[in-house]
Each structure stands twice: as C-alpha cells, then as structure tokens.
Design a protein around this motif. Structure first.
Motif, mmCIF file in Angstrom:
data_model
loop_
_atom_site.group_PDB
_atom_site.id
_atom_site.type_symbol
_atom_site.label_atom_id
_atom_site.label_comp_id
_atom_site.label_asym_id
_atom_site.label_seq_id
_atom_site.Cartn_x
_atom_site.Cartn_y
_atom_site.Cartn_z
ATOM 1 N N PHE A 31 47.987 42.601 48.864
ATOM 2 C CA PHE A 31 47.398 42.745 47.539
ATOM 3 C C PHE A 31 46.387 41.632 47.329
ATOM 4 O O PHE A 31 46.403 40.613 48.009
ATOM 5 C CB PHE A 31 48.469 42.700 46.448
ATOM 6 C CG PHE A 31 49.321 41.457 46.488
ATOM 7 C CD1 PHE A 31 48.954 40.327 45.774
ATOM 8 C CD2 PHE A 31 50.471 41.413 47.261
ATOM 9 C CE1 PHE A 31 49.737 39.177 45.827
ATOM 10 C CE2 PHE A 31 51.254 40.270 47.310
ATOM 11 C CZ PHE A 31 50.887 39.146 46.592
ATOM 12 N N GLY A 32 45.492 41.852 46.408
ATOM 13 C CA GLY A 32 44.496 40.849 46.050
ATOM 14 C C GLY A 32 44.802 40.279 44.681
ATOM 15 O O GLY A 32 45.746 40.697 44.015
ATOM 16 N N PRO A 33 43.980 39.340 44.229
ATOM 17 C CA PRO A 33 44.255 38.685 42.948
ATOM 18 C C PRO A 33 43.911 39.537 41.734
ATOM 19 O O PRO A 33 44.274 39.184 40.617
ATOM 20 C CB PRO A 33 43.371 37.434 43.002
ATOM 21 C CG PRO A 33 42.248 37.792 43.904
ATOM 22 C CD PRO A 33 42.843 38.732 44.916
ATOM 23 N N TYR A 34 43.223 40.655 41.934
ATOM 24 C CA TYR A 34 42.836 41.509 40.808
ATOM 25 C C TYR A 34 43.669 42.781 40.812
ATOM 26 O O TYR A 34 44.030 43.303 41.868
ATOM 27 C CB TYR A 34 41.345 41.850 40.885
ATOM 28 C CG TYR A 34 40.483 40.622 40.771
ATOM 29 C CD1 TYR A 34 40.163 40.085 39.530
ATOM 30 C CD2 TYR A 34 40.014 39.977 41.917
ATOM 31 C CE1 TYR A 34 39.391 38.936 39.430
ATOM 32 C CE2 TYR A 34 39.235 38.835 41.819
ATOM 33 C CZ TYR A 34 38.932 38.321 40.576
ATOM 34 O OH TYR A 34 38.174 37.184 40.482
ATOM 35 N N GLU A 35 43.950 43.287 39.623
ATOM 36 C CA GLU A 35 44.786 44.477 39.492
ATOM 37 C C GLU A 35 44.209 45.640 40.305
ATOM 38 O O GLU A 35 43.016 45.910 40.262
ATOM 39 C CB GLU A 35 44.880 44.890 38.019
ATOM 40 C CG GLU A 35 45.832 46.042 37.801
ATOM 41 C CD GLU A 35 46.008 46.382 36.328
ATOM 42 O OE1 GLU A 35 46.456 47.502 36.067
ATOM 43 O OE2 GLU A 35 45.715 45.540 35.473
ATOM 44 N N GLY A 36 45.074 46.263 41.083
ATOM 45 C CA GLY A 36 44.690 47.424 41.876
ATOM 46 C C GLY A 36 44.152 47.118 43.253
ATOM 47 O O GLY A 36 43.898 48.024 44.033
ATOM 48 N N PRO A 119 39.099 43.140 50.487
ATOM 49 C CA PRO A 119 39.876 43.692 49.384
ATOM 50 C C PRO A 119 39.053 44.738 48.645
ATOM 51 O O PRO A 119 37.827 44.633 48.565
ATOM 52 C CB PRO A 119 40.141 42.469 48.495
ATOM 53 C CG PRO A 119 39.064 41.505 48.809
ATOM 54 C CD PRO A 119 38.602 41.807 50.200
ATOM 55 N N LYS A 120 39.712 45.752 48.148
ATOM 56 C CA LYS A 120 39.041 46.732 47.292
ATOM 57 C C LYS A 120 40.081 47.449 46.450
ATOM 58 O O LYS A 120 41.279 47.319 46.677
ATOM 59 C CB LYS A 120 38.185 47.698 48.092
ATOM 60 C CG LYS A 120 38.923 48.675 48.977
ATOM 61 C CD LYS A 120 37.921 49.589 49.671
ATOM 62 C CE LYS A 120 38.625 50.671 50.438
ATOM 63 N NZ LYS A 120 37.699 51.598 51.075
ATOM 64 N N GLY A 121 39.600 48.185 45.482
ATOM 65 C CA GLY A 121 40.487 48.976 44.643
ATOM 66 C C GLY A 121 40.549 48.536 43.199
ATOM 67 O O GLY A 121 41.072 49.247 42.353
ATOM 68 N N SER A 122 39.988 47.373 42.864
ATOM 69 C CA SER A 122 40.026 46.916 41.485
ATOM 70 C C SER A 122 38.769 47.368 40.753
ATOM 71 O O SER A 122 37.668 47.337 41.303
ATOM 72 C CB SER A 122 40.120 45.394 41.420
ATOM 73 O OG SER A 122 40.098 44.974 40.070
ATOM 74 N N ASP A 123 38.956 47.746 39.496
ATOM 75 C CA ASP A 123 37.823 48.093 38.641
ATOM 76 C C ASP A 123 37.357 46.904 37.811
ATOM 77 O O ASP A 123 36.407 47.017 37.039
ATOM 78 C CB ASP A 123 38.205 49.244 37.703
ATOM 79 C CG ASP A 123 38.454 50.541 38.464
ATOM 80 O OD1 ASP A 123 37.821 50.740 39.520
ATOM 81 O OD2 ASP A 123 39.290 51.342 38.008
ATOM 82 N N ASP A 124 38.022 45.764 37.965
ATOM 83 C CA ASP A 124 37.684 44.560 37.203
ATOM 84 C C ASP A 124 36.294 44.071 37.601
ATOM 85 O O ASP A 124 36.037 43.814 38.777
ATOM 86 C CB ASP A 124 38.727 43.476 37.489
ATOM 87 C CG ASP A 124 38.602 42.260 36.601
ATOM 88 O OD1 ASP A 124 37.469 41.950 36.171
ATOM 89 O OD2 ASP A 124 39.621 41.598 36.350
ATOM 90 N N PRO A 125 35.368 43.915 36.661
ATOM 91 C CA PRO A 125 34.015 43.444 37.007
ATOM 92 C C PRO A 125 33.998 42.012 37.549
ATOM 93 O O PRO A 125 33.019 41.606 38.168
ATOM 94 C CB PRO A 125 33.239 43.546 35.687
ATOM 95 C CG PRO A 125 34.257 43.648 34.622
ATOM 96 C CD PRO A 125 35.511 44.192 35.235
ATOM 97 N N ASN A 126 35.054 41.254 37.335
ATOM 98 C CA ASN A 126 35.149 39.883 37.855
ATOM 99 C C ASN A 126 35.601 39.842 39.318
ATOM 100 O O ASN A 126 35.649 38.767 39.913
ATOM 101 C CB ASN A 126 36.115 39.054 37.007
ATOM 102 C CG ASN A 126 35.586 38.853 35.603
ATOM 103 O OD1 ASN A 126 34.403 38.633 35.406
ATOM 104 N ND2 ASN A 126 36.469 38.965 34.624
#
Length: 170
Positions: A31-36, A119-126
């Motif tokens: 997992f990465g640090p951002y949701e998803g 990493p991929k899968g997060s929609d967080d713009p950050n």
C-alpha cells in the motif's frame, strides 16, 4: 526400476517449473501513503535511467548527471543536506568526493540490488508519488551501506532520498 522412477520424477519436476505463461491475477501488493494506493512493479526502462545516473555519478561526469536531473526537484542526502537543482546535486557529490580523498577513502561502491515500482490507485491530488516510477537501490561502500529511492519521471530524476547504515561487524 529405481532409475526409471527417478527419471520420471525429474521430468515431471522440470515440466512443472517450465510454466512461462502464468500471469499474476493482480500484479500488485502493499500500500502507499494515500488512500487507495497499491504498489506495482516498475519497468526496465526506469532501471536503465537509474543505471545512467549511477555511471555518470561513478565517473563524476557531472554534465551527463545534470542532464538526468530535473531542476526544481527534491534531493536529500544521508547527512540531511537538501538540494533542488542538478548544479547543487553535483556540487554536493564533488564535495563528498574531495572529502573522501582527504580521508584516504576509496571512491566507489557496489550496487547490491535495484528494482523499480510505482504506486497508483489514489484519486488524491496530493499523491504526486504516482508520477513516473521509483527505483529502490542498495549500495555497499567503504564507509557504509546506502539505501536510496529515485523518483524518475519522463527519464529525469525528480526526487531522491538517501539513507546510510553502518557496515556489518565481521
């Protein structure tokens, strides 16, 4: 009969290990640090850029090294020094090189391993860590073991972090 059984066993073992068509259903883990976010294996082309950086660094070919570094990046050395341009990066390397000469230390290292991930899968713009791919590499040198992360986007280094550990006691 005993030889026949051994031969059949060996053939079956060889055939079971010869499955080159198997594909993982989900080529991700962790997992990465951002949701998803999840982590995927990276590409050999990113490793090729890492190798170009390493060769230029080893040879102190600062013009080539600067051409592989994106100005405005974030590059942190193990001593806490943070730089943001290719000129600053190569100046720091040259300073460390000169210090190693003064201490009588050999300049150089051995790459222990390197692999690329993304990493991929997060929609967080950050989630800027999803740009390009990351190389994790470990080096052994005369003065310690270095672990480094390289974020490479469009063939250029944009982020780099270095940590250092003591050499194992023998």
């Amino acid at each position: 009969m005993k030889n026949f059984i051994s031969l059949v066993t060996l053939i079956c073992l060889f055939m079971s290990c010869n499955d080159n068509t198997h594909k993982c259903e989900v080529p991700t883990n962790g997992f990465g640090p951002y949701e998803g976010q999840t982590i995927y294996m990276g590409s050999e082309s990113t490793i090729d850029v890492f190798k170009q950086i390493d060769v230029a660094w080893t040879n102190r070919d600062y013009e080539t090294l600067k051409s592989l570094i994106s100005d405005g990046g974030n590059f942190t050395f193990e001593d806490g020094t943070n730089v943001s341009t290719g000129d600053e990066f190569t100046s720091k390397i040259e300073k460390e090189y000169q210090e190693s000469l003064e201490k009588g230390q050999e300049w150089g290292w051995k790459i222990d391993y390197a692999f690329a991930v993304h990493p991929k899968g997060s929609d967080d713009p950050n989630a800027t860590n999803q740009k390009g791919e990351w190389v994790n590499a470990q080096f052994s040198g005369q003065d310690g073991i270095y672990i480094e992360w390289y974020q490479i986007v469009n063939g250029k280094l944009v982020r780099w972090n270095q940590a250092k550990a003591q050499l194992p006691k023998k």
